[in-house]
Scaffold this motif. Structure first.
Motif, PDB file in Angstrom:
ATOM      1  N   ARG A  15      -4.898 -48.344 -42.475  1.00 28.72           N
ATOM      2  CA  ARG A  15      -5.754 -49.291 -41.741  1.00 28.72           C
ATOM      3  C   ARG A  15      -4.953 -50.523 -41.339  1.00 28.72           C
ATOM      4  O   ARG A  15      -5.095 -51.024 -40.221  1.00 28.72           O
ATOM      5  N   LEU A  16      -4.103 -51.012 -42.249  1.00 27.76           N
ATOM      6  CA  LEU A  16      -3.268 -52.168 -41.947  1.00 27.76           C
ATOM      7  C   LEU A  16      -2.353 -51.865 -40.765  1.00 27.76           C
ATOM      8  O   LEU A  16      -2.250 -52.654 -39.825  1.00 27.76           O
ATOM      9  N   ARG A  17      -1.670 -50.728 -40.812  1.00 31.24           N
ATOM     10  CA  ARG A  17      -0.739 -50.363 -39.729  1.00 31.24           C
ATOM     11  C   ARG A  17      -1.477 -50.166 -38.410  1.00 31.24           C
ATOM     12  O   ARG A  17      -0.994 -50.589 -37.358  1.00 31.24           O
ATOM     13  N   LEU A  18      -2.650 -49.536 -38.425  1.00 33.81           N
ATOM     14  CA  LEU A  18      -3.416 -49.358 -37.199  1.00 33.81           C
ATOM     15  C   LEU A  18      -3.862 -50.696 -36.620  1.00 33.81           C
ATOM     16  O   LEU A  18      -3.854 -50.877 -35.400  1.00 33.81           O
ATOM     17  N   ALA A  19      -4.218 -51.640 -37.478  1.00 36.05           N
ATOM     18  CA  ALA A  19      -4.597 -52.976 -37.001  1.00 36.05           C
ATOM     19  C   ALA A  19      -3.401 -53.670 -36.355  1.00 36.05           C
ATOM     20  O   ALA A  19      -3.550 -54.341 -35.322  1.00 36.05           O
ATOM     21  N   GLU A  20      -2.234 -53.513 -36.943  1.00 36.98           N
ATOM     22  CA  GLU A  20      -1.022 -54.113 -36.355  1.00 36.98           C
ATOM     23  C   GLU A  20      -0.747 -53.520 -34.980  1.00 36.98           C
ATOM     24  O   GLU A  20      -0.401 -54.240 -34.042  1.00 36.98           O
ATOM     25  N   ILE A  21      -0.910 -52.214 -34.853  1.00 35.38           N
ATOM     26  CA  ILE A  21      -0.678 -51.548 -33.573  1.00 35.38           C
ATOM     27  C   ILE A  21      -1.706 -51.991 -32.538  1.00 35.38           C
ATOM     28  O   ILE A  21      -1.378 -52.159 -31.360  1.00 35.38           O
ATOM     29  N   ALA A  22      -2.945 -52.203 -32.968  1.00 34.33           N
ATOM     30  CA  ALA A  22      -3.978 -52.666 -32.039  1.00 34.33           C
ATOM     31  C   ALA A  22      -3.625 -54.032 -31.466  1.00 34.33           C
ATOM     32  O   ALA A  22      -3.851 -54.297 -30.279  1.00 34.33           O
ATOM     33  N   VAL A  23      -3.047 -54.893 -32.297  1.00 33.29           N
ATOM     34  CA  VAL A  23      -2.647 -56.232 -31.843  1.00 33.29           C
ATOM     35  C   VAL A  23      -1.394 -56.156 -30.981  1.00 33.29           C
ATOM     36  O   VAL A  23      -1.275 -56.830 -29.962  1.00 33.29           O
ATOM     37  N   ASP A  24      -0.443 -55.332 -31.403  1.00 31.18           N
ATOM     38  CA  ASP A  24       0.833 -55.213 -30.685  1.00 31.18           C
ATOM     39  C   ASP A  24       1.235 -53.743 -30.634  1.00 31.18           C
ATOM     40  O   ASP A  24       1.843 -53.231 -31.575  1.00 31.18           O
ATOM     41  N   PRO A  25       0.899 -53.048 -29.543  1.00 31.06           N
ATOM     42  CA  PRO A  25       1.216 -51.613 -29.449  1.00 31.06           C
ATOM     43  C   PRO A  25       2.702 -51.290 -29.627  1.00 31.06           C
ATOM     44  O   PRO A  25       3.043 -50.182 -30.034  1.00 31.06           O
ATOM     45  N   ALA A  26       3.598 -52.236 -29.390  1.00 32.41           N
ATOM     46  CA  ALA A  26       5.033 -51.997 -29.586  1.00 32.41           C
ATOM     47  C   ALA A  26       5.364 -51.754 -31.056  1.00 32.41           C
ATOM     48  O   ALA A  26       6.411 -51.182 -31.365  1.00 32.41           O
ATOM     49  N   CYS A  27       4.485 -52.153 -31.969  1.00 32.49           N
ATOM     50  CA  CYS A  27       4.704 -51.911 -33.406  1.00 32.49           C
ATOM     51  C   CYS A  27       4.668 -50.428 -33.746  1.00 32.49           C
ATOM     52  O   CYS A  27       5.242 -50.013 -34.750  1.00 32.49           O
ATOM     53  N   ALA A  28       4.024 -49.628 -32.915  1.00 28.87           N
ATOM     54  CA  ALA A  28       3.819 -48.214 -33.245  1.00 28.87           C
ATOM     55  C   ALA A  28       5.126 -47.494 -33.522  1.00 28.87           C
ATOM     56  O   ALA A  28       5.189 -46.625 -34.386  1.00 28.87           O
ATOM     57  N   ARG A  29       6.190 -47.835 -32.830  1.00 29.81           N
ATOM     58  CA  ARG A  29       7.449 -47.123 -33.058  1.00 29.81           C
ATOM     59  C   ARG A  29       8.188 -47.593 -34.299  1.00 29.81           C
ATOM     60  O   ARG A  29       9.208 -47.026 -34.666  1.00 29.81           O
ATOM     61  N   TRP A  30       7.671 -48.599 -34.983  1.00 32.80           N
ATOM     62  CA  TRP A  30       8.323 -49.134 -36.185  1.00 32.80           C
ATOM     63  C   TRP A  30       7.597 -48.789 -37.471  1.00 32.80           C
ATOM     64  O   TRP A  30       8.220 -48.692 -38.516  1.00 32.80           O
TER      65      TRP A  30
END
Length: 139
Positions: A15-30
């Motif tokens: 859930r934490l990682r999905l929330a980060e991706i929602a805020v900044d989609p560029a996080c998905a590759r990290w």
């Protein structure tokens, strides 16, 4: 699926990682990815970064191995892959790992890669953690 991946702790992390991706989609590759032993084998854990490099070029690694698959070198393999990824990214200058002082296996893994202890911190979720760093060019 191993029950390890649906514990409260694992669900909290996803859930934490999905929330980060929602805020900044560029996080998905990290952020965290599943680790599979063989193409058709079981998922043995997950590994990734806590996010993209910060302003100083630091990334923090995170990895976990399901209990049924521990003590087989998977954590070392995951960390090696993360370090290769960090070394390939020009923006990364430092790789950090935060480890509980009671997690002997993970302490041994970071020591094997030459991480140096640079301090400690209190994590609201995990409690006391030792902080280790490794310069990215050394990876």
């Amino acid at each position: 699926m191993d029950e390890y991946f649906v514990t409260d702790e694992a669900r909290w992390l996803w859930r934490l990682r999905l929330a980060e991706i929602a805020v900044d989609p560029a996080c998905a590759r990290w952020v965290a990815h599943a680790a599979v032993v063989e193409p058709d084998g079981p998922v043995v854990g997950y590994a990734g970064f806590h996010g993209p490099p910060d302003a100083s070029g630091m990334v923090e690694v995170g990895y976990a191995v399901a209990p049924a698959h521990r003590r087989r070198g998977h954590a070392r393999a995951m960390l090696a892959a993360l370090l290769r990824r960090a070394a390939a990214e020009p923006a990364v200058r430092t790789v950090r790992a935060s480890v509980s002082p009671w997690n002997a296996a993970s302490l041994a893994v970071v020591a094997a890669f030459g991480f140096a202890r640079v301090g400690e911190q209190w994590d609201e979720e995990d409690g006391l953690e030792y902080v280790f760093e490794l310069p990215a060019p050394a990876t």
